[in-house]
Design a protein around this motif. Structure first.
Motif, PDB file in Angstrom:
ATOM      1  N   THR A 235       0.862  -1.143   0.084  1.00  0.00           N
ATOM      2  CA  THR A 235      -0.002   0.070   0.095  1.00  0.00           C
ATOM      3  C   THR A 235       0.749   1.291  -0.008  1.00  0.00           C
ATOM      4  N   GLY A 236       2.275   1.233   0.427  1.00  0.00           N
ATOM      5  CA  GLY A 236       2.910   2.387   0.462  1.00  0.00           C
ATOM      6  C   GLY A 236       2.771   2.964   1.731  1.00  0.00           C
ATOM      7  N   ARG A 237       2.108   2.434   2.739  1.00  0.00           N
ATOM      8  CA  ARG A 237       1.788   2.999   4.142  1.00  0.00           C
ATOM      9  C   ARG A 237       3.127   2.958   5.081  1.00  0.00           C
ATOM     10  N   ARG A 238       3.429   3.690   5.414  1.00  0.00           N
ATOM     11  CA  ARG A 238       4.546   3.831   6.294  1.00  0.00           C
ATOM     12  C   ARG A 238       4.189   3.543   8.023  1.00  0.00           C
ATOM     13  N   TYR A 239       4.741   2.482   8.452  1.00  0.00           N
ATOM     14  CA  TYR A 239       4.321   2.061   9.803  1.00  0.00           C
ATOM     15  C   TYR A 239       4.849   2.942  10.569  1.00  0.00           C
ATOM     16  N   THR A 240       6.296   3.255  10.637  1.00  0.00           N
ATOM     17  CA  THR A 240       7.011   3.989  11.549  1.00  0.00           C
ATOM     18  C   THR A 240       8.538   4.136  11.224  1.00  0.00           C
ATOM     19  N   THR A 241       9.031   5.418  11.660  1.00  0.00           N
ATOM     20  CA  THR A 241      10.455   5.305  11.440  1.00  0.00           C
ATOM     21  C   THR A 241      11.086   5.386  12.799  1.00  0.00           C
ATOM     22  N   LEU A 242      12.221   4.799  13.039  1.00  0.00           N
ATOM     23  CA  LEU A 242      12.794   4.735  14.418  1.00  0.00           C
ATOM     24  C   LEU A 242      14.217   5.388  13.903  1.00  0.00           C
ATOM     25  N   ALA A 243      14.872   5.933  14.903  1.00  0.00           N
ATOM     26  CA  ALA A 243      16.041   6.360  14.883  1.00  0.00           C
ATOM     27  C   ALA A 243      16.971   5.704  15.942  1.00  0.00           C
ATOM     28  N   PHE A 244      18.264   5.474  15.619  1.00  0.00           N
ATOM     29  CA  PHE A 244      19.258   4.495  16.422  1.00  0.00           C
ATOM     30  C   PHE A 244      20.495   5.191  16.498  1.00  0.00           C
ATOM     31  N   THR A 245      21.155   4.940  17.583  1.00  0.00           N
ATOM     32  CA  THR A 245      22.311   5.921  17.641  1.00  0.00           C
ATOM     33  C   THR A 245      23.536   5.081  17.191  1.00  0.00           C
ATOM     34  N   GLY A 246      24.317   5.525  16.207  1.00  0.00           N
ATOM     35  CA  GLY A 246      25.386   5.173  15.324  1.00  0.00           C
ATOM     36  C   GLY A 246      26.613   5.863  15.131  1.00  0.00           C
ATOM     37  N   MET A 247      27.793   5.527  15.221  1.00  0.00           N
ATOM     38  CA  MET A 247      28.891   6.478  14.810  1.00  0.00           C
ATOM     39  C   MET A 247      29.226   6.444  13.648  1.00  0.00           C
ATOM     40  N   GLY A 248      28.786   5.324  12.722  1.00  0.00           N
ATOM     41  CA  GLY A 248      29.149   5.107  11.265  1.00  0.00           C
ATOM     42  C   GLY A 248      27.840   4.793  10.502  1.00  0.00           C
ATOM     43  N   THR A 249      28.034   4.521   9.335  1.00  0.00           N
ATOM     44  CA  THR A 249      26.874   4.171   8.325  1.00  0.00           C
ATOM     45  C   THR A 249      26.196   2.957   8.707  1.00  0.00           C
ATOM     46  N   GLY A 250      24.814   3.178   8.608  1.00  0.00           N
ATOM     47  CA  GLY A 250      24.002   2.046   8.367  1.00  0.00           C
ATOM     48  C   GLY A 250      24.059   1.051   7.178  1.00  0.00           C
ATOM     49  N   THR A 251      24.348  -0.159   7.638  1.00  0.00           N
ATOM     50  CA  THR A 251      24.851  -0.835   6.134  1.00  0.00           C
ATOM     51  C   THR A 251      24.140  -2.071   5.904  1.00  0.00           C
ATOM     52  N   ASP A 252      23.007  -2.657   6.692  1.00  0.00           N
ATOM     53  CA  ASP A 252      22.349  -3.743   6.529  1.00  0.00           C
ATOM     54  C   ASP A 252      21.388  -3.794   7.136  1.00  0.00           C
ATOM     55  N   VAL A 253      20.308  -4.678   6.938  1.00  0.00           N
ATOM     56  CA  VAL A 253      19.047  -5.051   7.532  1.00  0.00           C
ATOM     57  C   VAL A 253      18.480  -6.172   6.924  1.00  0.00           C
TER      58      VAL A 253
END
Length: 321
Positions: free
Chosen positions: A74-92
């Protein structure tokens, strides 16, 4: 995409394809490659995407440490979460049961329970893979396999957060990890231009695949586990026979680093590159024959077809004059 395409994933049923871009968007395509919807509003480059096993949730991670969960249909956004990191997010990645989503970044590992994707529940960070750039959940054993900063592999039990095994991959830095659908093998991609196979029963090496001329950055197994695709900084994709370790195809078409690979249920390969392209690669002899016949000024002769495609019924594909 209006920038590099960093990752690509295919839903379990093969109906949808998701791609992640430097243009701060995720795009959803159907199986034929037609655009379905644009998932925008991300705060930075989207580095990785992953469908949940039942294809009801799509996870997207950005360079600046946000995880967004979407309904891909549907394209609906459930949620956006911020996490604390020192470098790039790379994988999920999602756990095999779909109940947990894990994000790897240069600054740490982060997990959430997502049985309700609109209200994810943070889980304690595992004590093991603190800093990692790649991971995979083998389908059996309740394990999480992650790269380590020293170029090794750490295997963790997700049930009790216990280190099961740690060993050097002997490939320089480990750029990516993929697991067969059956969970019996993992593959690791190395900065030393190699791909290595490992048994998940013994954690012993099962072979080294050589042929790339630059660092290998992304891997994908076919849905039946028979093929492995590898690609990276040499702009080339190599498809391997997992059982024999034989190179069965070399695919050229990208003009920049290949950054994402995924197989569809029918065995078609998708690749995503820094050249802003997503390429669709049919790997069957039937499709190859059809394309050759369309591209040549005159059809191949019966003798040529018999020589190069022995045993194939090519009459309907390449009608003889």
């Amino acid at each position: 995409h209006g920038g590099a395409v960093n990752d690509v994933d295919v839903s379990s049923d093969g109906r949808l394809v998701a791609s992640a871009g430097d243009d701060r968007s995720v795009r959803i395509w159907n199986a034929s490659g037609a655009a379905e919807r644009l998932l925008g509003g991300h705060s930075d480059h989207v580095k990785a995407v992953a469908f949940s096993p039942d294809a009801t949730v799509l996870a997207a991670v950005t360079r600046d440490h946000t995880l967004t969960l979407w309904n891909p249909s549907t394209g609906r956004r459930y949620t956006t979460l911020a996490f604390t990191g020192m470098g790039t997010g790379t994988d999920v990645a999602f756990s095999p049961d779909g109940g947990t989503v894990t994000v790897m970044s240069l600054g740490g590992t982060f997990r959430w329970r997502v049985s309700d994707p609109a209200h994810p529940r943070p889980l304690p960070a595992p004590t093991g893979p603190r800093t990692s750039t790649a991971m995979a959940y083998p389908a059996r054993g309740g394990l999480l396999v992650a790269s380590t900063p020293a170029g090794g592999i750490a295997v963790w039990s997700t049930a009790d957060d216990r280190l099961v095994k740690a060993f050097p991959a002997m490939q320089g830095s480990t750029q990516d990890i993929a697991a067969t659908p059956a969970g019996d093998l993992i593959a690791t991609a190395g900065s030393d231009h190699t791909v290595r196979l490992w048994s998940t029963r013994t954690w012993k090496g099962r072979g080294t695949l050589t042929g790339h001329t630059a660092a290998v950055g992304t891997l994908a197994f076919s849905r039946d586990g028979r093929l492995l695709a590898s690609a990276g900084e040499d702009h080339t994709i190599v498809v391997w026979d997992v059982r024999t370790h034989r190179r069965i195809a070399t695919l050229t078409g990208h003009s920049a680093d290949v950054q994402g690979l995924a197989f569809t249920p029918d065995g078609t390969l998708l690749s995503a590159g820094a050249d802003q392209r997503i390429i669709h690669w049919p790997l069957t002899a039937t499709e190859a024959t059809r394309r050759i016949c369309r591209a040549t000024a005159s059809p191949p002769t019966a003798a040529q077809l018999d020589r190069y495609l022995p045993g194939q019924d090519t009459g309907a594909l390449c009608p003889q004059p």
